[in-house]
Write a protein that holds these residues in place. Structure first.
Motif, PDB file in Angstrom:
ATOM      1  N   LYS A  93       0.832  -1.194   0.000  1.00  0.00           N
ATOM      2  CA  LYS A  93       0.000   0.000   0.000  1.00  0.00           C
ATOM      3  C   LYS A  93       0.871   1.249   0.000  1.00  0.00           C
ATOM      4  O   LYS A  93       1.911   1.304   0.665  1.00  0.00           O
ATOM      5  N   GLY A  94       0.409   2.253  -0.748  1.00  0.00           N
ATOM      6  CA  GLY A  94       1.149   3.501  -0.803  1.00  0.00           C
ATOM      7  C   GLY A  94       0.276   4.610  -1.333  1.00  0.00           C
ATOM      8  O   GLY A  94      -0.947   4.462  -1.426  1.00  0.00           O
ATOM      9  N   PRO A  95       0.872   5.759  -1.695  1.00  0.00           N
ATOM     10  CA  PRO A  95       0.086   6.889  -2.176  1.00  0.00           C
ATOM     11  C   PRO A  95      -0.724   6.549  -3.424  1.00  0.00           C
ATOM     12  O   PRO A  95      -0.178   5.988  -4.385  1.00  0.00           O
ATOM     13  N   GLU A  96      -1.990   6.889  -3.402  1.00  0.00           N
ATOM     14  CA  GLU A  96      -2.868   6.592  -4.528  1.00  0.00           C
ATOM     15  C   GLU A  96      -2.643   7.597  -5.657  1.00  0.00           C
ATOM     16  O   GLU A  96      -2.539   8.793  -5.428  1.00  0.00           O
ATOM     17  N   LYS A  97      -2.600   7.096  -6.891  1.00  0.00           N
ATOM     18  CA  LYS A  97      -2.428   7.955  -8.052  1.00  0.00           C
ATOM     19  C   LYS A  97      -3.761   8.281  -8.729  1.00  0.00           C
ATOM     20  O   LYS A  97      -3.829   9.183  -9.566  1.00  0.00           O
ATOM     21  N   SER A  98      -4.806   7.539  -8.392  1.00  0.00           N
ATOM     22  CA  SER A  98      -6.097   7.745  -9.043  1.00  0.00           C
ATOM     23  C   SER A  98      -7.218   7.400  -8.076  1.00  0.00           C
ATOM     24  O   SER A  98      -7.011   6.729  -7.050  1.00  0.00           O
ATOM     25  N   LEU A  99      -8.430   7.830  -8.418  1.00  0.00           N
ATOM     26  CA  LEU A  99      -9.603   7.517  -7.611  1.00  0.00           C
ATOM     27  C   LEU A  99      -9.835   6.016  -7.519  1.00  0.00           C
ATOM     28  O   LEU A  99     -10.301   5.508  -6.489  1.00  0.00           O
ATOM     29  N   GLY A 153      -2.389  16.840  -7.793  1.00  0.00           N
ATOM     30  CA  GLY A 153      -3.318  15.765  -7.482  1.00  0.00           C
ATOM     31  C   GLY A 153      -2.605  14.528  -6.969  1.00  0.00           C
ATOM     32  O   GLY A 153      -1.415  14.544  -6.657  1.00  0.00           O
ATOM     33  N   GLY A 154      -3.340  13.429  -6.885  1.00  0.00           N
ATOM     34  CA  GLY A 154      -2.759  12.184  -6.387  1.00  0.00           C
ATOM     35  C   GLY A 154      -2.505  12.208  -4.890  1.00  0.00           C
ATOM     36  O   GLY A 154      -2.813  13.170  -4.203  1.00  0.00           O
ATOM     37  N   TRP A 155      -1.986  11.109  -4.397  1.00  0.00           N
ATOM     38  CA  TRP A 155      -1.619  10.974  -2.990  1.00  0.00           C
ATOM     39  C   TRP A 155      -2.813  11.339  -2.083  1.00  0.00           C
ATOM     40  O   TRP A 155      -2.675  12.056  -1.100  1.00  0.00           O
TER      41      TRP A 155
END
Length: 245
Positions: A93-99, A153-155
């Motif tokens: 798991k890590g920073p999300e790049k998209s919804l 955006g992101g994260w």
């Protein structure tokens, strides 16, 4: 300040936390440096250092209360508190790049570590702070928690958890202005620091902008030394510059 002052570092086995603890232990203004960590024993760089009090803590509300009990009346002598705990990634798991990558369980874990736990520490300490006690309390925030600065955006979870932390700290600053008016709260952006937290994301860091933990610790403590109690939260970067909310 005199050598009767004490300091508290929460998250003292991490890269920045350990560096902050080392600098505080080397500073003769502090008689004792309490270091809180999930690790049972201090890292070798800190072990057997005069003035060190190592306090293992899981971060649960019960353990935080137990550590608060061990601190006892020393809370009334605190001159510096640094909260370094937090997460950016764990396992897969890590920073999300998209919804599409949003996961409720991961979001809750990030918010708990980055927003809720620092406030549980502040809650535990607040009752012991004196009205004339000049205690500077800094928590590690991040520039990506700035709403006004968010153009990439992101994260999602990390950004939102740091924005939430900033709001929680500002709300606490308003309260402490009444309860402990000589205290000061700081949300500190350390820049990209060469630690395990940032290591997977260092590839795009500009030359000269990947900081050592010791450099960041020195900048953080300098910012804290320059702080004055004004009843508000200061949101500052490693260079002491204000960040837009």
């Amino acid at each position: 300040m005199t050598a009767e002052n004490v300091a508290l570092v929460i998250g003292a086995s991490g890269g920045i936390g350990a560096a902050v603890a080392r600098r505080l232990l080397d500073d003769n203004r502090y008689s004792t440096v309490f270091c809180v960590s999930r690790a049972a024993t201090p890292p070798s760089a800190l072990a057997a250092t005069p003035g060190l009090r190592w306090l293992p803590c899981s971060g649960s509300p019960e353990d935080i209360a137990a550590v608060r009990g061990e601190l006892g009346d020393d809370v009334g002598r605190l001159a510096r508190v640094v909260i370094c705990s937090g997460i950016l990634h764990a396992g897969d798991k890590g920073p999300e790049k998209s919804l599409e990558q949003l996961d409720p369980a991961w979001m809750q874990a990030v918010f708990h570590a980055n927003s809720i736990t620092p406030m549980l520490w502040l809650q535990a300490l607040a009752k012991g702070l004196g009205r004339k006690q000049h205690c500077v309390i800094a928590a590690l925030s991040a520039r990506v928690g700035s709403i006004g600065d968010n153009r990439l955006g992101g994260w999602y979870s990390y950004r939102a958890s740091k924005a939430a932390l900033n709001m929680l700290l500002q709300t606490a600053a308003v309260e402490l202005a009444r309860r402990a008016p000589a205290s000061k709260l700081i949300a500190f952006h350390p820049g990209t620091t060469d630690t395990a937290l940032s290591r997977p994301f260092q590839g795009n860091v500009a030359a000269g902008k990947l900081f050592s933990p010791d450099f960041v610790a020195g900048r953080l403590l300098a910012v804290m030394d320059a702080a004055t109690a004004d009843g508000t939260l200061s949101y500052l970067d490693w260079d002491g510059q204000a960040i837009t909310w």
